[in-house]
Write a protein that holds these residues in place. Structure first.
Motif, PDB file in Angstrom:
ATOM      1  N   GLU A   9       0.845  -1.197   0.000  1.00 14.81           N
ATOM      2  CA  GLU A   9       0.000   0.000   0.000  1.00 14.81           C
ATOM      3  C   GLU A   9       0.879   1.246   0.000  1.00 14.81           C
ATOM      4  O   GLU A   9       1.173   1.820   1.046  1.00 14.81           O
ATOM      5  CB  GLU A   9      -0.926  -0.006   1.217  1.00 14.81           C
ATOM      6  N   VAL A  10       1.288   1.651  -1.189  1.00 17.27           N
ATOM      7  CA  VAL A  10       2.103   2.858  -1.341  1.00 17.27           C
ATOM      8  C   VAL A  10       1.173   4.037  -1.581  1.00 17.27           C
ATOM      9  O   VAL A  10       0.414   4.053  -2.558  1.00 17.27           O
ATOM     10  CB  VAL A  10       3.105   2.706  -2.510  1.00 17.27           C
ATOM     11  N   THR A  11       1.247   5.005  -0.695  1.00 20.20           N
ATOM     12  CA  THR A  11       0.345   6.153  -0.796  1.00 20.20           C
ATOM     13  C   THR A  11       0.740   7.084  -1.926  1.00 20.20           C
ATOM     14  O   THR A  11      -0.092   7.486  -2.741  1.00 20.20           O
ATOM     15  CB  THR A  11       0.338   6.933   0.529  1.00 20.20           C
ATOM     16  N   ASN A  12       2.026   7.421  -1.989  1.00 21.82           N
ATOM     17  CA  ASN A  12       2.497   8.371  -2.989  1.00 21.82           C
ATOM     18  C   ASN A  12       3.752   7.821  -3.655  1.00 21.82           C
ATOM     19  O   ASN A  12       4.856   7.953  -3.118  1.00 21.82           O
ATOM     20  CB  ASN A  12       2.790   9.730  -2.350  1.00 21.82           C
ATOM     21  N   PRO A  13       3.626   7.167  -4.803  1.00 23.47           N
ATOM     22  CA  PRO A  13       4.806   6.593  -5.472  1.00 23.47           C
ATOM     23  C   PRO A  13       5.877   7.627  -5.803  1.00 23.47           C
ATOM     24  O   PRO A  13       7.065   7.311  -5.782  1.00 23.47           O
ATOM     25  CB  PRO A  13       4.215   5.972  -6.745  1.00 23.47           C
TER      26      PRO A  13
END
Length: 637
Positions: free
Chosen positions: A190-194
């Protein structure tokens, strides 16, 4: 392992219920805007599937339509909607529930599924939505994506744990392993902001990119910019992403290198021209700039103005030998290359090109035909590596221009007008396609060589007789900079100054004798007195006390005898060799025909070996090389 007994088998045979569900659980599908799942057998006609009635009506879309009709729906989330409403398959609509109740459950969406995951998060909280935009609207503000809407609601945490994971691994893992870890995190976590994840870790991920490119391009001193390192790193990560069925294109926040940049990264010519130590050049330029005289500084400022403002001027710097043309070229190249700009430094001959950092002959760099004519053009194809290099070039510097035939410049002019038509507006109407061109040289020195040409033919072949000359702005260098390098002895300075002035007058045609303009008077102090042995007189005057000092390096470096013919060089070398004591050793060159050559027997019978060994050709060493211990040997590449 599972054991099925006879009682369970009978229970199944009689089709008794195996389990009960109370209350009923209704799985609610959902889809993105303008996207929905359609199930059909392989034998179904696709046209019928697209045009069949009700294909665009699903539980999800009709939920939004029901919220427009029923006030009760505005108090329910999508998952809560089945508790008060029931789905009618026949009419494909939601109706108020009259009895019983059901629990709604939304299909699971993995965090790596992108917008579908964030839409599911919103559906668990948003109530009474009547459109897709309504789902993305938070506090009256519509958001462009479901992810940004989740961020506005504070549903998403930061990516500190993923950043720390990569930074911790960077202390022991290789670059390839780190990029594999980055791909795994981006694909399955779960990457919020790549973008923040990439910006925070790209240095560790791309640390080995410069080393890998040095190996691939075979350029041990290659220097890559941060932008180039990032581009190569993203290429490697994209390869890993495709192995797991994904692509960096799905993460729009990360800016991918475009096709032109990828081609440029693989362009060896461009890599060679930007492969300079910028910090070292900056320090070197500061020293050079402080030592420029007034004439040099004036030309330098004008040239830099043309480059920085994209004026595309043509400038000719004229000055006799010693006025600091090469020093001015060094000031220009160090300045522009320290800023990451490309300067193509060329010369009309190879010896002059050696004086320029990164210099090459003009024919080699621009592929100018050797048999040049008025219709000739440079052999540069549009889209080739050399063409791409010229598009990135900020300045072309051509030293020794008076030596080149005017058709060479005209061929370059035609080619640049064609190549730069996609880079410079109206390039076909501008000289050299609108690129800044700097020519340098002295018309007093060697002019173009015209085979058996008369004086007027030679003059007519110079750049001054070209249609391009009217576009050039002339800057003259008049101060002899070599006089500043002499010792403080006023007598020696006076002699050198008088000699420099005499050479200049010869070039200007002011020393002609009464016998005609082709005759000049040489001062007596420059002439050797006549003697019986001319070779001995020359050697003694240039190399006094030779037998005592010929082993001293400085003694030899300060002196040289120039001869117009190779046979004269051999005579003087043999004379000096005879005076030095010691045993003479003779080395012979290999005098057999290469076996890889076809028709070897025919080649051997064409000329006898003894005859071939007597030939002395320019650029080829003689068959016999005679040496003595202590004699200096000059190696020419």
């Amino acid at each position: 392992m599972r054991y099925i007994s006879t009682s369970e088998a009978c229970w199944r045979i009689f089709q008794f219920d195996l389990h009960y569900r109370d209350p009923a659980v209704e799985r609610l599908p959902f889809h993105l805007e303008n996207e929905q799942q359609v199930i059909f057998p392989d034998s179904t006609d696709l046209d019928k599937i697209v045009t069949r009635e009700g294909s665009k009506s699903t539980k999800f879309t009709q939920w939004m339509e029901a919220n427009k009709i029923y006030e009760l729906g505005k108090e329910l989330t999508y998952a809560e909607f089945p508790t008060k409403f029931v789905w009618k398959r026949e009419t494909k609509c939601w109706q108020k529930r009259k009895r019983d109740y059901a629990i709604g459950r939304i299909y699971y969406a993995h965090p790596a599924s992108g917008e579908r995951h964030y839409l599911r998060m919103l559906l668990n909280t948003k109530k009474g939505c009547t459109s897709f935009e309504d789902i993305r609207t938070i506090d009256g503000v519509p958001h462009p994506t479901y992810k940004s809407a989740c961020q506005a609601l504070g549903f998403l945490d930061d990516d500190t744990e993923w950043i720390d994971c990569i930074n911790e691994a960077s202390s022991w893992a290789s670059g390839a392993q780190l990029r594999q870890l980055f791909t795994t995190i981006l694909s399955h976590c779960e990457v919020t902001n790549p973008k923040i994840l990439w910006d925070s870790t790209w240095e560790a991920l791309c640390e080995d990119m410069q080393y890998k490119r040095r190996i691939i391009l075979n350029i041990p001193t290659l220097q890559l910019t941060n932008t180039q390192k990032q581009a190569y790193g993203l290429i490697e990560i994209e390869k890993l992403m495709r192995q797991v069925g994904k692509s960096l294109k799905e993460y729009t926040e990360i800016e991918l290198p475009n096709a032109a940049e990828l081609d440029e990264l693989g362009n060896r010519l461009i890599n060679e021209e930007v492969n300079y130590d910028m910090e070292k050049l900056k320090d070197e330029h500061k020293t050079i700039l402080n030592n420029l005289n007034q004439d040099q500084k004036k030309a330098f400022d004008k040239i830099m103005e043309s480059v920085n403002k994209g004026l595309g001027k043509q400038i000719f710097v004229e000055g006799y030998s010693g006025t600091g043309k090469t020093y001015l070229w060094k000031a220009l190249t160090t300045k522009l290359r320290s800023e990451g700009k490309i300067v193509l430094a060329v010369a009309s001959c190879g010896i002059a090109a050696l004086l320029l950092q990164g210099g090459r002959t003009a024919h080699s760099r621009f592929r100018i035909p050797l048999n040049i004519t008025e219709e000739s053009t440079c052999e540069i194809k549009q889209g080739s590596h050399l063409a791409e290099l010229l598009k990135k070039t900020s300045l072309i510097l051509w030293d020794g221009a008076p030596m080149a035939n005017k058709h060479c410049f005209e061929a370059l002019d035609k080619s640049l007008r064609d190549i730069l038509r996609f880079t410079n507006e109206n390039s076909d109407e501008k000289p050299f396609g609108g690129m800044t061109i700097i020519l340098g040289g002295d018309f007093r020195q060697i002019l173009p060589v015209i085979t058996k040409g008369r004086r007027e033919q030679i003059v007519n072949a110079t750049i001054k007789r070209s249609y391009l000359w009217k576009h050039f702005e002339i800057f003259e260098l008049t101060q002899n900079m070599r006089l500043k390098c002499l010792s403080d002895d006023p007598i020696q300075k006076q002699k050198v100054a008088e000699f420099a002035e005499w050479i200049l007058q010869i070039g200007d045609g002011k020393t002609a004798s009464d016998e005609g303009e082709d005759w000049i008077k040489i001062p007596k102090d420059l002439l050797l007195q006549k003697g019986e042995n001319r070779k001995e007189l020359i050697v003694e005057s240039i190399y006094p006390n030779l037998l005592q000092k010929y082993r001293e390096r400085d003694y030899l470096e300060e002196r040289a005898i120039l001869c117009p013919r190779n046979d004269t060089v051999k005579e003087i070398n043999d004379h000096i060799m005879s005076q030095i004591q010691g045993d003479e050793v003779t080395y012979l060159s290999l005098d057999t025909v290469c076996k890889a050559t076809t028709n070897t027997n025919i080649m051997m019978n064409m000329q006898p070996t003894e005859f071939l060994n007597t030939l002395t050709s320019p650029g080829i060493p003689d068959h016999e090389l005679k040496l003595k211990v202590g004699l200096p040997v000059m190696l020419l590449e």
